[in-house]
Design an enzyme around this catalytic site. Sequence first.
Site, PDB file in Angstrom:
ATOM      1  N   SER A  38     -21.238   1.977   4.507  1.00 55.15           N
ATOM      2  CA  SER A  38     -22.614   1.668   4.130  1.00 55.15           C
ATOM      3  C   SER A  38     -23.111   2.450   2.908  1.00 55.15           C
ATOM      4  O   SER A  38     -24.263   2.873   2.868  1.00 55.15           O
ATOM      5  CB  SER A  38     -23.559   1.853   5.325  1.00 55.15           C
ATOM      6  OG  SER A  38     -23.194   0.971   6.375  1.00 55.15           O
ATOM      7  N   GLU A  86     -10.447  -1.665   9.910  1.00 51.71           N
ATOM      8  CA  GLU A  86     -10.373  -3.060  10.371  1.00 51.71           C
ATOM      9  C   GLU A  86      -8.926  -3.463  10.594  1.00 51.71           C
ATOM     10  O   GLU A  86      -8.619  -4.225  11.512  1.00 51.71           O
ATOM     11  CB  GLU A  86     -11.068  -3.985   9.358  1.00 51.71           C
ATOM     12  CG  GLU A  86     -12.586  -3.823   9.435  1.00 51.71           C
ATOM     13  CD  GLU A  86     -13.320  -4.078   8.130  1.00 51.71           C
ATOM     14  OE1 GLU A  86     -12.749  -4.693   7.210  1.00 51.71           O
ATOM     15  OE2 GLU A  86     -14.486  -3.645   8.027  1.00 51.71           O
ATOM     16  N   HIS A  89      -7.046   0.792   6.632  1.00 50.26           N
ATOM     17  CA  HIS A  89      -8.478   0.549   6.827  1.00 50.26           C
ATOM     18  C   HIS A  89      -8.731   0.355   8.327  1.00 50.26           C
ATOM     19  O   HIS A  89      -7.908  -0.222   9.035  1.00 50.26           O
ATOM     20  CB  HIS A  89      -8.912  -0.685   6.039  1.00 50.26           C
ATOM     21  CG  HIS A  89     -10.397  -0.839   6.003  1.00 50.26           C
ATOM     22  ND1 HIS A  89     -11.096  -1.360   7.070  1.00 50.26           N
ATOM     23  CD2 HIS A  89     -11.316  -0.497   5.070  1.00 50.26           C
ATOM     24  CE1 HIS A  89     -12.386  -1.337   6.778  1.00 50.26           C
ATOM     25  NE2 HIS A  89     -12.545  -0.818   5.577  1.00 50.26           N
ATOM     26  N   ASN A  97     -14.165  -2.771  -1.953  1.00 52.28           N
ATOM     27  CA  ASN A  97     -13.276  -3.510  -1.049  1.00 52.28           C
ATOM     28  C   ASN A  97     -13.983  -4.813  -0.680  1.00 52.28           C
ATOM     29  O   ASN A  97     -14.940  -4.794   0.087  1.00 52.28           O
ATOM     30  CB  ASN A  97     -13.019  -2.631   0.194  1.00 52.28           C
ATOM     31  CG  ASN A  97     -12.279  -3.363   1.286  1.00 52.28           C
ATOM     32  OD1 ASN A  97     -11.745  -4.457   1.071  1.00 52.28           O
ATOM     33  ND2 ASN A  97     -12.241  -2.766   2.471  1.00 52.28           N
ATOM     34  N   TRP A  98     -13.493  -5.897  -1.235  1.00 52.27           N
ATOM     35  CA  TRP A  98     -14.156  -7.188  -0.997  1.00 52.27           C
ATOM     36  C   TRP A  98     -13.846  -7.763   0.378  1.00 52.27           C
ATOM     37  O   TRP A  98     -14.434  -8.766   0.781  1.00 52.27           O
ATOM     38  CB  TRP A  98     -13.736  -8.192  -2.075  1.00 52.27           C
ATOM     39  CG  TRP A  98     -14.395  -8.005  -3.402  1.00 52.27           C
ATOM     40  CD1 TRP A  98     -15.368  -7.088  -3.730  1.00 52.27           C
ATOM     41  CD2 TRP A  98     -14.146  -8.762  -4.597  1.00 52.27           C
ATOM     42  NE1 TRP A  98     -15.724  -7.239  -5.043  1.00 52.27           N
ATOM     43  CE2 TRP A  98     -15.000  -8.258  -5.600  1.00 52.27           C
ATOM     44  CE3 TRP A  98     -13.288  -9.823  -4.913  1.00 52.27           C
ATOM     45  CZ2 TRP A  98     -15.003  -8.772  -6.898  1.00 52.27           C
ATOM     46  CZ3 TRP A  98     -13.287 -10.334  -6.202  1.00 52.27           C
ATOM     47  CH2 TRP A  98     -14.148  -9.810  -7.178  1.00 52.27           C
ATOM     48  N   GLY A 156     -17.865  -1.441   0.728  1.00 50.94           N
ATOM     49  CA  GLY A 156     -17.590  -2.776   1.264  1.00 50.94           C
ATOM     50  C   GLY A 156     -18.671  -3.756   0.859  1.00 50.94           C
ATOM     51  O   GLY A 156     -18.669  -4.302  -0.245  1.00 50.94           O
ATOM     52  N   GLY A 157     -19.643  -3.957   1.739  1.00 51.69           N
ATOM     53  CA  GLY A 157     -20.695  -4.951   1.528  1.00 51.69           C
ATOM     54  C   GLY A 157     -21.353  -4.890   0.154  1.00 51.69           C
ATOM     55  O   GLY A 157     -21.537  -5.919  -0.507  1.00 51.69           O
ATOM     56  N   GLU A 161     -13.765   7.299   6.327  1.00 49.51           N
ATOM     57  CA  GLU A 161     -14.650   6.191   6.684  1.00 49.51           C
ATOM     58  C   GLU A 161     -14.945   6.226   8.180  1.00 49.51           C
ATOM     59  O   GLU A 161     -14.182   5.677   8.980  1.00 49.51           O
ATOM     60  CB  GLU A 161     -13.971   4.857   6.347  1.00 49.51           C
ATOM     61  CG  GLU A 161     -13.711   4.670   4.878  1.00 49.51           C
ATOM     62  CD  GLU A 161     -13.795   3.198   4.511  1.00 49.51           C
ATOM     63  OE1 GLU A 161     -14.579   2.883   3.602  1.00 49.51           O
ATOM     64  OE2 GLU A 161     -13.119   2.374   5.139  1.00 49.51           O
TER      65      GLU A 161
HETATM   66  P1  PGA Z   1     -19.330  -1.079   4.076  1.00 50.24           P
HETATM   67  O1  PGA Z   1     -17.718  -1.063   4.204  1.00 50.24           O
HETATM   68  O2  PGA Z   1     -19.646  -0.454   2.746  1.00 50.24           O
HETATM   69  O3  PGA Z   1     -19.691  -2.514   4.149  1.00 50.24           O
HETATM   70  O4  PGA Z   1     -19.844  -0.263   5.205  1.00 50.24           O
HETATM   71  C1  PGA Z   1     -16.992   0.043   3.803  1.00 50.24           C
HETATM   72  C2  PGA Z   1     -15.514  -0.200   4.015  1.00 50.24           C
HETATM   73  O5  PGA Z   1     -15.146  -0.851   4.993  1.00 50.24           O
HETATM   74  O6  PGA Z   1     -14.684   0.249   3.204  1.00 50.24           O
END
Ligand code: PGA
Length: 250
Positions: A213, A96, A94, A9-10, A234-235, A167
């Site tokens: 993470s 966010e 998600h 997930n960018w 993500g990251g 998550e």
């Molecule tokens: P992260 O993000 O790997 O940067 O913790 C995961 C995500 O939000 O899907």
Amino acid sequence: MRKKIIAGNWKMNNTPLVAEQFINEIKGSINTDEVDVIICPNDISLQTVEEAIEGTYIALGAQNVYFEDKGAFTGETSADMLLAVNVKYCIVGHSERRQYFAETDEMVNKKAKKLLEKDIHPIICVGETLAQREAGDMFTIVENQVKEALAGIEKEQVKRNVVIAYEPIWAIGTGVTATAEQAQEMCAFIRQIVAKLYEETVAQSVRIQYGGSVKPNNANEILTMPDIDGALVGGAALTNDFVAIVNYEK
Ligand code: PGA
């Protein structure tokens, strides 16, 4: 045997130019069909990434969709628009989006249904906050999220086309990973919920990812847990770390 599914997930990163360069850099090192590999760029880069992944083992995912077919919904993207650029998967709910864009369980459910109607696999995200975990409420929270997200969705759809991503919010972008045991515990719990809502064969087929993470140094431990069928990254999906995660020691 459930096939593992690792999705990057960018988020709101990478212009089309950077996206194209990055795909060209990694695509040669992603040469396994033992794992489903998905890249979810921002909408602006979908078409560029679609072209860049042609002939590779990477499939295209989106980060969001709107549940109406078309019309006066400024700023939104429909499932047909995603289909037009060959999107196969789409993240919904998600944390966010829930946190910053007020996405509710009801919206998550409508989006998942719309995607399934259009033959796009929803990746439905669920997970608790740190306060909820500390209060011991995580199972209730996640159970409700799963139930509401799947409300009215047919069992065959869940069996074949739905992906669930656990998550924990406290692990996203924080560098704090759930331990493999914590992640396994919740993914197994989600599988039990699916069994209760539908039946055991559905629970045994649905793919459940862990996200939060995930890095090359913890991918192996997480991805070899019995109820964890992949990762939502993500990251680490913005760098070569993504390749290392996809190529974890199976
Ligand atoms: P992260 O993000 O790997 O940067 O913790 C995961 C995500 O939000 O899907």
